[in-house]
Design an enzyme around this catalytic site. Sequence first.
Site, short mmCIF file in Angstrom:
data_model
loop_
_atom_site.label_atom_id
_atom_site.label_comp_id
_atom_site.label_asym_id
_atom_site.label_seq_id
_atom_site.Cartn_x
_atom_site.Cartn_y
_atom_site.Cartn_z
N THR A 149 104.83 32.69 61.97
CA THR A 149 103.57 32.89 61.25
C THR A 149 103.56 32.09 59.95
O THR A 149 102.55 31.50 59.57
CB THR A 149 103.35 34.38 60.97
OG1 THR A 149 103.28 35.06 62.23
CG2 THR A 149 102.06 34.63 60.19
N GLU A 193 109.31 38.61 56.31
CA GLU A 193 110.61 39.06 56.84
C GLU A 193 111.58 39.05 55.67
O GLU A 193 111.75 38.02 55.02
CB GLU A 193 111.12 38.09 57.90
CG GLU A 193 110.30 38.02 59.16
CD GLU A 193 110.93 37.10 60.21
OE1 GLU A 193 112.09 36.67 60.03
OE2 GLU A 193 110.24 36.79 61.19
N CYS A 232 92.43 52.28 64.48
CA CYS A 232 93.21 53.23 63.67
C CYS A 232 92.87 54.66 64.05
O CYS A 232 93.76 55.51 64.15
CB CYS A 232 92.93 53.00 62.18
SG CYS A 232 93.76 51.54 61.51
N HIS A 257 102.73 28.65 60.76
CA HIS A 257 101.28 28.51 60.97
C HIS A 257 100.55 28.41 59.62
O HIS A 257 99.62 27.63 59.47
CB HIS A 257 100.74 29.70 61.77
CG HIS A 257 100.93 29.56 63.25
ND1 HIS A 257 100.26 28.61 64.00
CD2 HIS A 257 101.71 30.24 64.13
CE1 HIS A 257 100.63 28.73 65.27
NE2 HIS A 257 101.51 29.68 65.37
N CYS A 299 89.09 52.10 61.10
CA CYS A 299 88.44 51.41 62.22
C CYS A 299 88.70 52.17 63.53
O CYS A 299 89.53 53.07 63.58
CB CYS A 299 88.97 49.97 62.32
SG CYS A 299 90.65 49.87 62.95
N CYS A 330 94.87 47.40 64.36
CA CYS A 330 93.81 47.68 63.38
C CYS A 330 92.89 46.47 63.25
O CYS A 330 93.36 45.34 63.16
CB CYS A 330 94.46 48.00 62.03
SG CYS A 330 93.31 47.97 60.64
#
Lengths: 339, 339
Positions: free
Chosen positions: A39, A61, A96, A42, A93, A104
């Site tokens: 990620t 992390e 959730c 990205h 939401c 979520c």
Amino acid sequence: MRGAFYLGNKSFRVDDSPPLPPKTGEVRINIAYGGICGTDVHIYMGHMDHRIKMPQVIGHEMSGTVAEVGEGVTEFKAGDKVIVRPLIPCGRCPACEAGHYTVCHQINVLGVDTPGCFQGSWTVPAETLHRLPDDIDLKLAAVIEPAAVGAHALRIGQVTGEDYVVVIGAGPIGIMVALESKLKGARVLISEINPFRINIAQEFGMEVVNPKETDLPAYVSEKTGGAGADVVFEVTGLAPGAEMMTRPARSRGRIVIVGIFAEPAPVDLGRIMWRELQVRGVRLYDAVDFETAIPLVAAKAVPWERLISDVRPLERTQETFEEIERGANFMKVLLDCSD
Amino acid sequence: MRGAFYLGNKSFRVDDSPPLPPKTGEVRINIAYGGICGTDVHIYMGHMDHRIKMPQVIGHEMSGTVAEVGEGVTEFKAGDKVIVRPLIPCGRCPACEAGHYTVCHQINVLGVDTPGCFQGSWTVPAETLHRLPDDIDLKLAAVIEPAAVGAHALRIGQVTGEDYVVVIGAGPIGIMVALESKLKGARVLISEINPFRINIAQEFGMEVVNPKETDLPAYVSEKTGGAGADVVFEVTGLAPGAEMMTRPARSRGRIVIVGIFAEPAPVDLGRIMWRELQVRGVRLYDAVDFETAIPLVAAKAVPWERLISDVRPLERTQETFEEIERGANFMKVLLDCSD
């Protein structure tokens, strides 16, 4: 203290990042190590600029030690070794409300939607913390987060010690899935074409097949008395993986989508129907997945240090991302944030 | 007695088909009606010639009355109204050993792999029979088989009365899935573009949306408070259905693949991962699905006769398949096999 700020346009600046005193319900952590995740790559590539408020420290992390706690925090104290589960679901939401916090609709991922851990000091809500054993090696602790991704995938995929498991793709997450499946007692076969990754998987004692050299579905069929694999994990996020994933699965077998597909890929839905296959998408992790992963890493159930390709000072953030972009053979690189 | 023999090359010959005396464990049935299924059309088109021993009577949807029973058959007697579950699993393959008979690796589908029901008399193993109520209308009974396909899809899709269900495609099976979901108490939305099918669905009181005119995912989102559908059934077997199926589903929602895909289709695996969707393939039916479908049809829970577009003598088999090939607006056509 220092932090690696993402500036956009494939660039980082390492700069002063003053500690933020913890507010009520928060904890300030001294970060030991930050691991670079796909990620983060990205983000570096600019794919997620719409979610980042530049300049922003990224990273999610990590491992660290509690520096100070805010008002109302009683479960943690200075000196505790901790890891952060970097998610704050909205709680309101429909996902959730159904208890599906990992999906979520407006999730706040720390290190993406808000500042991250590639800095000396990180202040986060106490409810995102998991306590680590006092004697844990904080380098190893930095791989708990990807191990929790693996634990979540195994839980959704309902892997048991009776299963024959195929893992397509042995990057950091794929190898976690394979190792954790093997620790459960399953028979595990890895499909991988990259020689560096094949080598690491074999160093862990895993069986690896290169699908360009071996007919993987035929091999699995032979190994399972013609039945096929109980569980197939797709961990490449690429079209050849999507093409392969349906082929080795047994009747009513489970296929777990762990890889991140940037675009739709052709899938043999005829075979999914013909064999009544089950496909499950998995994303992130719940608290229980960290509680599963922590003892696996703490107990050194496998030589996790083999997953750590290098440990570098924060100052080398920029060059490290550039190396990754050029295709360097890394499994997991840690940034030392403690200086 | 007469039978409709498939000769290959899109042609049938209606010819004498002498009754076969039942052997031990077999039952001879006088067929009342045979329903034309999509599989029969595939046979007519030549797609399944490798499984057919021409000339061969085909057909596997039917209703009838027991004519005589072979030695050892005690559960049925002459005059009993019956329907055949046209499957003989091998009992030895890994799927059968796991109890997954519908996905038997060497399944014998009566009417495909062995002679079928488009004839006046059909002799089959007693274990393939289900008894029907004495007062059932045998025309309606001929739609029990597709209703059992629907029941199987609902069972695997775990449809409950609390669910919001989207059915993509309102052909004979799609409409069965929709009707049975509604009978369970679910809210049901059909996605269909064909005016003839839209009209029939609406005659049943179903809500239908044409996805070329209405933004289906937005519509479902609005109807479900932003959550999305609990279950999506893909019943077209075509790429636009595969493209649509992931979009209206809620977090961790179920997608059930009922349509027969002749080739791989692009699927948004990113969304499957992002929302942790579940995909299940379904094929055929188990005995329990017939036991679910029989009372629904016998009790006339809905006006099932609306699904029967026409009833024709066996002599019109050839012209009927030609009409279907030309795209005639049929839901279900029955062949009267009783002459």
